[in-house]
Design a protein around this motif. Structure first.
Motif, short mmCIF file in Angstrom:
data_model
loop_
_atom_site.label_atom_id
_atom_site.label_comp_id
_atom_site.label_asym_id
_atom_site.label_seq_id
_atom_site.Cartn_x
_atom_site.Cartn_y
_atom_site.Cartn_z
N ASP A 1 30.82 34.85 48.88
CA ASP A 1 31.68 34.67 50.05
C ASP A 1 32.41 35.97 50.36
O ASP A 1 32.14 37.01 49.73
CB ASP A 1 32.66 33.51 49.83
CG ASP A 1 33.58 33.74 48.64
OD1 ASP A 1 33.73 34.90 48.18
OD2 ASP A 1 34.16 32.74 48.14
N SER A 2 33.30 35.93 51.31
CA SER A 2 33.99 37.15 51.74
C SER A 2 34.94 37.69 50.67
O SER A 2 35.41 38.83 50.78
CB SER A 2 34.77 36.88 53.03
OG SER A 2 35.70 35.83 52.85
N ARG A 3 35.22 36.91 49.64
CA ARG A 3 36.05 37.38 48.53
C ARG A 3 35.21 37.88 47.37
O ARG A 3 35.73 38.11 46.28
CB ARG A 3 36.97 36.25 48.07
CG ARG A 3 38.00 35.83 49.12
CD ARG A 3 38.73 34.59 48.71
NE ARG A 3 37.80 33.44 48.59
CZ ARG A 3 38.17 32.22 48.25
NH1 ARG A 3 39.45 31.96 47.99
NH2 ARG A 3 37.29 31.25 48.16
N SER A 4 33.89 37.97 47.59
CA SER A 4 32.93 38.46 46.60
C SER A 4 32.66 37.45 45.49
O SER A 4 32.09 37.80 44.45
CB SER A 4 33.37 39.79 45.98
OG SER A 4 33.44 40.79 46.97
N SER A 5 33.08 36.21 45.67
CA SER A 5 32.83 35.18 44.66
C SER A 5 31.41 34.63 44.84
O SER A 5 30.96 34.38 45.97
CB SER A 5 33.85 34.04 44.78
OG SER A 5 35.16 34.52 44.55
N ILE A 6 30.73 34.42 43.71
CA ILE A 6 29.37 33.89 43.75
C ILE A 6 29.40 32.40 44.07
O ILE A 6 30.11 31.63 43.41
CB ILE A 6 28.67 34.12 42.39
CG1 ILE A 6 28.54 35.62 42.09
CG2 ILE A 6 27.29 33.45 42.37
CD1 ILE A 6 28.00 35.93 40.70
N VAL A 7 28.68 32.00 45.11
CA VAL A 7 28.65 30.59 45.51
C VAL A 7 27.26 29.98 45.31
O VAL A 7 27.11 28.75 45.39
CB VAL A 7 29.09 30.42 46.97
CG1 VAL A 7 30.54 30.88 47.13
CG2 VAL A 7 28.17 31.16 47.91
N SER A 8 26.25 30.82 45.08
CA SER A 8 24.90 30.31 44.80
C SER A 8 24.15 31.35 43.98
O SER A 8 24.25 32.55 44.25
CB SER A 8 24.14 29.99 46.10
OG SER A 8 22.85 29.50 45.82
N PHE A 9 23.39 30.85 42.99
CA PHE A 9 22.70 31.73 42.05
C PHE A 9 21.34 31.10 41.77
O PHE A 9 21.25 30.07 41.08
CB PHE A 9 23.53 31.84 40.76
CG PHE A 9 23.28 33.06 39.93
CD1 PHE A 9 23.72 34.31 40.32
CD2 PHE A 9 22.60 32.95 38.72
CE1 PHE A 9 23.52 35.43 39.53
CE2 PHE A 9 22.39 34.06 37.91
CZ PHE A 9 22.85 35.31 38.32
N SER A 10 20.28 31.69 42.29
CA SER A 10 18.96 31.06 42.23
C SER A 10 18.36 31.11 40.83
O SER A 10 18.83 31.84 39.95
CB SER A 10 18.00 31.74 43.21
OG SER A 10 17.65 33.03 42.72
N LYS A 11 17.29 30.33 40.63
CA LYS A 11 16.57 30.35 39.36
C LYS A 11 16.03 31.74 39.07
O LYS A 11 16.01 32.20 37.91
CB LYS A 11 15.42 29.35 39.39
CG LYS A 11 15.85 27.89 39.48
CD LYS A 11 16.58 27.47 38.21
CE LYS A 11 16.93 25.99 38.27
NZ LYS A 11 17.71 25.55 37.08
N GLY A 12 15.57 32.43 40.12
CA GLY A 12 15.10 33.79 39.94
C GLY A 12 16.20 34.71 39.44
O GLY A 12 15.97 35.60 38.63
N ALA A 13 17.43 34.50 39.94
CA ALA A 13 18.57 35.28 39.50
C ALA A 13 18.92 34.97 38.05
O ALA A 13 19.26 35.86 37.27
CB ALA A 13 19.77 35.03 40.41
N GLU A 14 18.83 33.68 37.69
CA GLU A 14 19.10 33.30 36.30
C GLU A 14 18.15 34.02 35.36
O GLU A 14 18.55 34.54 34.32
CB GLU A 14 18.96 31.78 36.14
CG GLU A 14 20.06 30.98 36.81
CD GLU A 14 19.87 29.49 36.60
OE1 GLU A 14 20.85 28.74 36.78
OE2 GLU A 14 18.74 29.06 36.24
N LYS A 15 16.87 34.05 35.73
CA LYS A 15 15.87 34.69 34.89
C LYS A 15 16.08 36.20 34.83
O LYS A 15 15.94 36.84 33.79
CB LYS A 15 14.47 34.38 35.43
CG LYS A 15 13.35 34.99 34.61
CD LYS A 15 12.00 34.60 35.21
CE LYS A 15 10.87 35.24 34.40
NZ LYS A 15 9.53 34.89 34.97
N MET A 16 16.46 36.79 35.96
CA MET A 16 16.62 38.24 36.04
C MET A 16 17.86 38.73 35.29
O MET A 16 17.81 39.73 34.57
CB MET A 16 16.68 38.68 37.51
CG MET A 16 16.75 40.18 37.71
SD MET A 16 16.77 40.64 39.47
CE MET A 16 15.14 40.11 39.99
#
Length: 386
Positions: free
Chosen positions: A37-52
């Motif tokens: 979001d605009s505060r740089s907080s993570i609001v979604s993290f994909s399975k690909g991101a989890e693996k990476m």
């Protein structure tokens, strides 16, 4: 999705279902997708991101995306977002760049980062599409290894082609040597003075053919290495005469009406003699083999002066002619008109004539067979001046 997205979009069960479907679709993408979001907080993290990155989505939701960055981007990231929101000037959004990311274990790795922007209700969100470049580098390394292996295979193939070429080219003089030796051995069974004289002649011919074989090896090696080959002025009629004798040494010319129609006014040509002899031997032997089952067997070798200071040489036969499909690729390596042929002879002819600055081709002959035509540089002064 995160609570922020849920708050803005999940106004009905249908919306919740759509959100879940979108998240499931995102999880199928092999690259990493991260929404902040605009505060740089993570609001979604994909399975690909989890693996990476080595994090579970539950570990990073609500965390500042800086945890995925090494210094100095870690300290500067919030400033990037603030500057963009204040000025609207895009430095990364919609452009992308190569940068470095940090895994959960603290290791860093190169990435390509592309950032997109979207607005959902009253919230502005940024989506990062991340590709691990270390995998790309590993792929490049594997490609380099593969290229090295292919180069090795290419060298081995070239050596095999060279060996086949040498075998093809040396077959005629070596066969001649064997025939002369057999003839000499038979003559020695009755060592009369006349027979001994013939034995001496046969041995002389053996020596000449052995030297010819050595010359072929030397010239072919020079030719393949693209070294300079020394051309000289030679008599075309002599080249034809010697090549004919060599091609007919096995007695394959029985029942063949052989004739030459060489124009004496263009007899001198500028060539590497042994190479042109090999072209003639190959073409004559191809003609003999093509006519093996023909009722009428006739070969004509002719020459004439043509434009551009060239001499055209034709080898015509009365064989069955060429299959049009084969004719299109006749001079390609390993394309043979014979069931047991290696398909190198005509390719070698093509290479030699091209190296001489000439052209070679094939067409139907007036006798019903095939006529092979190639051109050479004329050494006659009047032709050279044209």
């Amino acid at each position: 999705m995160s609570d922020i997205i849920n708050q803005e979009m999940a106004t009905s069960p249908l919306a919740n279902e759509r959100i879940s479907s979108i998240h499931a679709l995102i999880d199928t993408v092999p690259d990493a997708m991260i929404v902040i979001d605009s505060r740089s907080s993570i609001v979604s993290f994909s399975k690909g991101a989890e693996k990476m990155f080595g994090y579970d989505e539950t570990e990073v939701l609500g965390e500042n995306v800086r945890i995925l960055m090494p210094p100095p981007d870690r300290e500067a990231h919030d400033g990037y977002i603030h500057d963009y929101l204040a000025t609207g000037i895009r430095k990364i959004i919609g452009i992308g760049r190569v940068t470095t990311a940090r895994r959960s274990d603290g290791t860093t790795f190169p990435i390509t980062l592309s950032v997109g922007e979207m607005v959902i209700g009253n919230s502005r969100l940024f989506t990062g599409f991340i590709r691990d470049m270390s995998e790309q580098r590993e792929t490049e390394r594997q490609l380099h290894v593969l290229q090295a292996e292919l180069a090795h295979v290419s060298r081995i193939t070239s050596m095999g082609t060279l060996a086949n070429s040498l075998a093809h080219e040396l077959n005629q003089p070596l066969t001649a040597v064997a025939n002369y030796v057999e003839a000499a051995k038979d003559l020695l069974d009755d060592p009369t003075a006349g027979h001994l004289a013939l034995v001496r002649d046969a041995l002389s011919e053996c020596a000449a053919e052995a030297l010819r074989a050595g010359t072929i090896i030397h010239r072919l090696r020079e030719f393949i290495m693209r070294g300079d080959t020394v051309r000289e002025i030679a008599s075309l009629s002599r080249l034809v005469r010697e090549a004919t004798a060599l091609a007919l040494v096995n007695g394959d010319g029985r029942d063949v009406d052989f004739s030459s129609q060489l124009d004496p006014s263009c007899d001198l040509v500028l060539v590497v003699p042994v190479q042109i002899q090999q072209v003639l031997v190959n073409l004559i032997r191809n003609a003999l083999e093509a006519m093996a089952d023909s009722a009428t067997k006739r070969i004509i070798i002719s020459s004439e002066a043509i434009e551009g200071g060239k001499v055209s040489v034709c080898v015509s036969d009365s064989g069955p002619g060429l299959d049009p499909h084969i004719a299109e690729r006749l001079f390609h390596p390993f394309m043979s008109t014979k069931a047991s042929g290696m398909g190198l002879g005509l390719s070698i002819c093509h290479t030699i004539i091209n190296a001489h600055g000439g052209k070679i081709g094939a067409r139907p002959s007036d006798m019903g067979g095939t006529v092979f035509t190639f051109t050479l540089a004329s050494a006659n002064m009047e032709d050279a001046d044209e």
